[in-house]
Design an enzyme around this catalytic site. Structure first.
Site, mmCIF file in Angstrom:
data_model
loop_
_atom_site.group_PDB
_atom_site.id
_atom_site.type_symbol
_atom_site.label_atom_id
_atom_site.label_comp_id
_atom_site.label_asym_id
_atom_site.label_seq_id
_atom_site.Cartn_x
_atom_site.Cartn_y
_atom_site.Cartn_z
ATOM 1 N N THR A 138 -19.927 18.882 -8.101
ATOM 2 C CA THR A 138 -21.384 18.820 -8.049
ATOM 3 C C THR A 138 -21.993 20.101 -7.487
ATOM 4 O O THR A 138 -21.360 20.796 -6.687
ATOM 5 C CB THR A 138 -21.791 17.624 -7.158
ATOM 6 N N ASP A 139 -23.260 20.345 -7.848
ATOM 7 C CA ASP A 139 -23.953 21.506 -7.274
ATOM 8 C C ASP A 139 -24.232 21.330 -5.778
ATOM 9 O O ASP A 139 -24.542 22.290 -5.082
ATOM 10 C CB ASP A 139 -25.271 21.778 -8.024
ATOM 11 N N GLU A 140 -24.117 20.081 -5.290
ATOM 12 C CA GLU A 140 -24.425 19.842 -3.870
ATOM 13 C C GLU A 140 -23.455 20.552 -2.930
ATOM 14 O O GLU A 140 -23.743 20.717 -1.752
ATOM 15 C CB GLU A 140 -24.426 18.344 -3.564
ATOM 16 N N TYR A 163 -21.433 13.348 1.862
ATOM 17 C CA TYR A 163 -21.027 13.271 0.442
ATOM 18 C C TYR A 163 -20.680 14.665 -0.074
ATOM 19 O O TYR A 163 -19.596 14.889 -0.629
ATOM 20 C CB TYR A 163 -22.148 12.660 -0.415
ATOM 21 N N LYS A 167 -17.037 16.372 -1.344
ATOM 22 C CA LYS A 167 -16.809 16.961 -2.668
ATOM 23 C C LYS A 167 -16.349 18.421 -2.526
ATOM 24 O O LYS A 167 -15.488 18.882 -3.286
ATOM 25 C CB LYS A 167 -18.075 16.890 -3.519
HETATM 26 P P1 NAD Z 1 -20.864 6.320 -9.902
HETATM 27 O O1 NAD Z 1 -21.045 6.002 -8.450
HETATM 28 O O2 NAD Z 1 -21.802 5.780 -10.901
HETATM 29 O O3 NAD Z 1 -19.391 5.887 -10.365
HETATM 30 C C1 NAD Z 1 -18.264 6.099 -9.589
HETATM 31 C C2 NAD Z 1 -17.124 5.300 -10.205
HETATM 32 O O4 NAD Z 1 -15.937 5.573 -9.437
HETATM 33 C C3 NAD Z 1 -17.328 3.787 -10.179
HETATM 34 O O5 NAD Z 1 -16.923 3.219 -11.395
HETATM 35 C C4 NAD Z 1 -16.434 3.324 -9.041
HETATM 36 O O6 NAD Z 1 -15.979 1.989 -9.188
HETATM 37 C C5 NAD Z 1 -15.309 4.335 -9.130
HETATM 38 N N1 NAD Z 1 -14.564 4.489 -7.868
HETATM 39 C C6 NAD Z 1 -15.078 4.675 -6.623
HETATM 40 N N2 NAD Z 1 -14.079 4.766 -5.720
HETATM 41 C C7 NAD Z 1 -12.920 4.668 -6.424
HETATM 42 C C8 NAD Z 1 -11.560 4.715 -6.063
HETATM 43 N N3 NAD Z 1 -11.153 4.856 -4.800
HETATM 44 N N4 NAD Z 1 -10.628 4.618 -7.039
HETATM 45 C C9 NAD Z 1 -11.008 4.458 -8.354
HETATM 46 N N5 NAD Z 1 -12.283 4.383 -8.730
HETATM 47 C C10 NAD Z 1 -13.236 4.492 -7.784
HETATM 48 O O7 NAD Z 1 -20.806 7.907 -9.953
HETATM 49 P P2 NAD Z 1 -21.313 8.910 -11.085
HETATM 50 O O8 NAD Z 1 -22.733 9.218 -10.851
HETATM 51 O O9 NAD Z 1 -20.847 8.398 -12.385
HETATM 52 O O10 NAD Z 1 -20.482 10.221 -10.681
HETATM 53 C C11 NAD Z 1 -19.180 10.453 -11.216
HETATM 54 C C12 NAD Z 1 -18.654 11.767 -10.669
HETATM 55 O O11 NAD Z 1 -19.533 12.823 -11.023
HETATM 56 C C13 NAD Z 1 -18.560 11.800 -9.144
HETATM 57 O O12 NAD Z 1 -17.378 12.466 -8.804
HETATM 58 C C14 NAD Z 1 -19.782 12.596 -8.703
HETATM 59 O O13 NAD Z 1 -19.516 13.282 -7.503
HETATM 60 C C15 NAD Z 1 -19.916 13.564 -9.869
HETATM 61 N N6 NAD Z 1 -21.280 14.057 -10.125
HETATM 62 C C16 NAD Z 1 -22.319 13.168 -10.233
HETATM 63 C C17 NAD Z 1 -23.590 13.650 -10.546
HETATM 64 C C18 NAD Z 1 -24.767 12.718 -10.707
HETATM 65 O O14 NAD Z 1 -25.896 13.188 -10.841
HETATM 66 N N7 NAD Z 1 -24.585 11.411 -10.717
HETATM 67 C C19 NAD Z 1 -23.797 15.035 -10.710
HETATM 68 C C20 NAD Z 1 -22.698 15.911 -10.571
HETATM 69 C C21 NAD Z 1 -21.446 15.391 -10.294
HETATM 70 O O1 DAU Z 2 -27.018 17.276 -7.685
HETATM 71 C C1 DAU Z 2 -25.972 16.449 -8.100
HETATM 72 C C2 DAU Z 2 -25.999 15.174 -7.298
HETATM 73 O O2 DAU Z 2 -27.137 14.445 -7.756
HETATM 74 C C3 DAU Z 2 -24.736 14.339 -7.432
HETATM 75 O O3 DAU Z 2 -23.654 15.053 -6.888
HETATM 76 C C4 DAU Z 2 -24.883 13.006 -6.711
HETATM 77 O O4 DAU Z 2 -23.750 12.195 -6.951
HETATM 78 C C5 DAU Z 2 -26.122 12.313 -7.227
HETATM 79 O O5 DAU Z 2 -26.337 11.121 -6.495
HETATM 80 C C6 DAU Z 2 -27.340 13.215 -7.115
HETATM 81 O O6 DAU Z 2 -27.692 13.452 -5.729
HETATM 82 P P1 DAU Z 2 -29.215 13.460 -5.206
HETATM 83 O O7 DAU Z 2 -29.198 13.150 -3.765
HETATM 84 O O8 DAU Z 2 -29.927 14.673 -5.656
HETATM 85 O O9 DAU Z 2 -29.759 12.220 -6.075
HETATM 86 P P2 DAU Z 2 -30.752 11.025 -5.721
HETATM 87 O O10 DAU Z 2 -31.044 10.331 -6.997
HETATM 88 O O11 DAU Z 2 -30.269 10.202 -4.577
HETATM 89 O O12 DAU Z 2 -32.057 11.809 -5.250
HETATM 90 C C7 DAU Z 2 -32.715 12.729 -6.118
HETATM 91 C C8 DAU Z 2 -33.915 13.283 -5.359
HETATM 92 O O13 DAU Z 2 -34.878 12.212 -5.177
HETATM 93 C C9 DAU Z 2 -33.587 13.760 -3.959
HETATM 94 O O14 DAU Z 2 -34.419 14.879 -3.646
HETATM 95 C C10 DAU Z 2 -33.956 12.588 -3.058
HETATM 96 C C11 DAU Z 2 -35.120 11.955 -3.789
HETATM 97 N N1 DAU Z 2 -35.247 10.490 -3.658
HETATM 98 C C12 DAU Z 2 -34.166 9.730 -3.939
HETATM 99 C C13 DAU Z 2 -34.253 8.362 -3.847
HETATM 100 C C14 DAU Z 2 -33.041 7.488 -4.140
HETATM 101 C C15 DAU Z 2 -36.475 9.936 -3.310
HETATM 102 O O15 DAU Z 2 -37.474 10.647 -3.071
HETATM 103 N N2 DAU Z 2 -36.544 8.572 -3.206
HETATM 104 C C16 DAU Z 2 -35.483 7.770 -3.454
HETATM 105 O O16 DAU Z 2 -35.624 6.517 -3.330
#
Ligand code: NAD
Ligand code: DAU
Length: 360
Positions: A138-140, A163, A167
């Site tokens: 992730t970019d985080e 988190y 990562k």
């Molecule tokens: P999500 O939370 O929707 O899904 C995570 C999945 O992993 C779930 O199906 C969960 O059951 C499974 N899981 C959790 N712990 C586990 C374990 N110990 N063993 C096996 N499975 C397990 O997450 P997502 O948003 O689909 O993100 C997927 C990946 O992409 C993550 O690694 C996250 O860091 C990365 N990522 C997410 C975003 C985003 O915006 N959502 C952006 C960049 C990178």
């Molecule tokens: O940037 C990549 C990341 O994006 C991934 O690595 C993470 O897994 C994913 O959860 C996401 O992280 P963020 O923290 O950016 O996502 P979130 O949807 O929680 O929040 C997006 C933005 O919105 C952030 O600035 C916080 C704000 N927010 C979020 C929630 C849930 C609000 O203002 N209100 C809210 O209720």
């Protein structure tokens, strides 16, 4: 090719399964240059997922009877389950993670266990089985930007949340296995994803589903934090491209260059849903809230010829439509663990902030 997809029942993992199986060997959903088409007819996927609160078998329901996908219910922290899942595989794509920043502020334990130790267990098994390894990061990991500038693959790692730190730790472990064990591994670092089947704890699905129920939309702080948004299908095409053609040991940023503030996201959603701005509540800020993310994906574009296909406007409208037409999916999801976590978190935030509907 046989690929283990960890976390395949979650949001991005299930989109990856959909994308590959729908386009494999030039299937009905295939377009020119689709990585699924390139992976060919012999594609097999083994999903390994612990089915935490975020994992949902409904996300894979389309392939229940599809012989190309098998499912193992198990954790990436369980060496026996990982060994079983890796049998006869050529590659692993690691999506499995605890993924929500707010949860990591409440309790970081599961983040370290899955995101760090789980990745270590996968890396050891990949060395033993001779698998190619794709770490979905992730970019985080880069931390926060001011008004200007971009993150590049060699920018320093300065994670703000537990988190993001977990990562970043995993990314460093992956690099160390390339250097010391000669593991064939690559890392992708992407910005914020949106699209169908995203758990309604993240900004976009939370705000869509709350607005559909005429509930408050809790906007953190001044709502001017900026995220680099990408449709999940563009992210999945990038991951498949890196799996197929990425250079061992290399990191690839993934971005569609679509920076949008949370207020703008909120305004667009309310317009699409035809709901009033007075649903918005400015609540107390997330501790350690990163101000802005923005990535250069020049390496991925120039070296691997990847390009995003979906504009934010088009993708957001399609996502709103998906949540409108799949109410049963999110009502079932919301009736589980989600409700008690959010009542605790937002109950406190709303009362801290005096439940303000005004712009600060
Ligand atoms: P999500 O939370 O929707 O899904 C995570 C999945 O992993 C779930 O199906 C969960 O059951 C499974 N899981 C959790 N712990 C586990 C374990 N110990 N063993 C096996 N499975 C397990 O997450 P997502 O948003 O689909 O993100 C997927 C990946 O992409 C993550 O690694 C996250 O860091 C990365 N990522 C997410 C975003 C985003 O915006 N959502 C952006 C960049 C990178
Ligand atoms: O940037 C990549 C990341 O994006 C991934 O690595 C993470 O897994 C994913 O959860 C996401 O992280 P963020 O923290 O950016 O996502 P979130 O949807 O929680 O929040 C997006 C933005 O919105 C952030 O600035 C916080 C704000 N927010 C979020 C929630 C849930 C609000 O203002 N209100 C809210 O209720």
């Amino acid at each position: 090719m046989r690929i283990c997809v960890t976390g395949g029942a979650g949001f991005i993992g299930s989109a990856f399964v959909h994308m590959l199986l729908d386009t494999a060997g030039g299937g009905a959903g295939a377009g020119a240059g689709d990585p699924g088409a390139e992976l060919g007819e012999g594609l097999e996927l083994v999903v390994l997922d612990a089915l935490t609160y975020a994992g949902n078998m409904e996300n894979l329901a389309d392939y229940r009877d599809d012989g190309r996908m098998s499912f193992i219910h198990g954790s990436i922290c369980d060496t026996a389950a990982v060994a079983r899942a890796f049998e006869a595989c050529d590659a692993v794509v690691n999506f499995a993670a605890e993924s929500h920043v707010d949860r990591s502020l409440e309790d970081a334990g599961a983040f370290i266990a899955t995101n760090v130790e789980g990745t270590r267990i996968l890396l050891d098994a990949a060395v033993e089985h001779g698998l190619r390894f794709v770490q979905v990061s992730t970019d985080e990991v880069y931390g926060s930007l001011g008004d200007d500038g971009l993150f590049y693959e060699d920018s320093p790692l300065r994670p703000s949340s537990p988190y993001a730190a977990s990562k970043a730790a995993a990314d460093l472990l992956v690099g160390s296995y390339v250097a010391t064990h000669g593991l064939d591994a690559v890392i992708t670092r992407c910005g914020n994803n949106y699209g169908p089947r995203q758990f309604p704890e993240k900004l976009i699905p939370l705000f869509i589903t709350n607005a559909l129920e005429d509930k408050a939309l809790p906007l953190y702080g001044d709502g001017l934090n900026v995220r680099d948004w990408i449709h999940v299908d563009d992210h999945c095409r990038a991951i498949a491209t890196v799996l197929l053609r990425g250079t061992t040991g290399r990191v690839y940023n993934v971005s569609a260059t679509q920076e949008v503030s949370n207020r703008e996201v909120c305004r667009s959603l309310l317009e699409l849903l035809d709901k009033p701005w007075d649903l918005v509540r400015f609540v107390s800020d997330r501790p350690g809230h990163d101000r802005r993310y923005a990535l250069s994906a020049e390496r991925l574009r120039s070296e691997l010829s990847w390009q995003p296909r979906i504009s934010f406007a088009e993708g957001l409208a399609a996502t709103v439509d998906w949540y409108r037409s799949n109410r049963g999916w999110w009502e079932r999801v919301r009736s589980g663990d989600y409700r008690c976590f959010y009542e605790r978190l937002y109950g406190r935030r709303l009362s801290d902030a005096g439940d303000s509907g005004e712009n600060p």
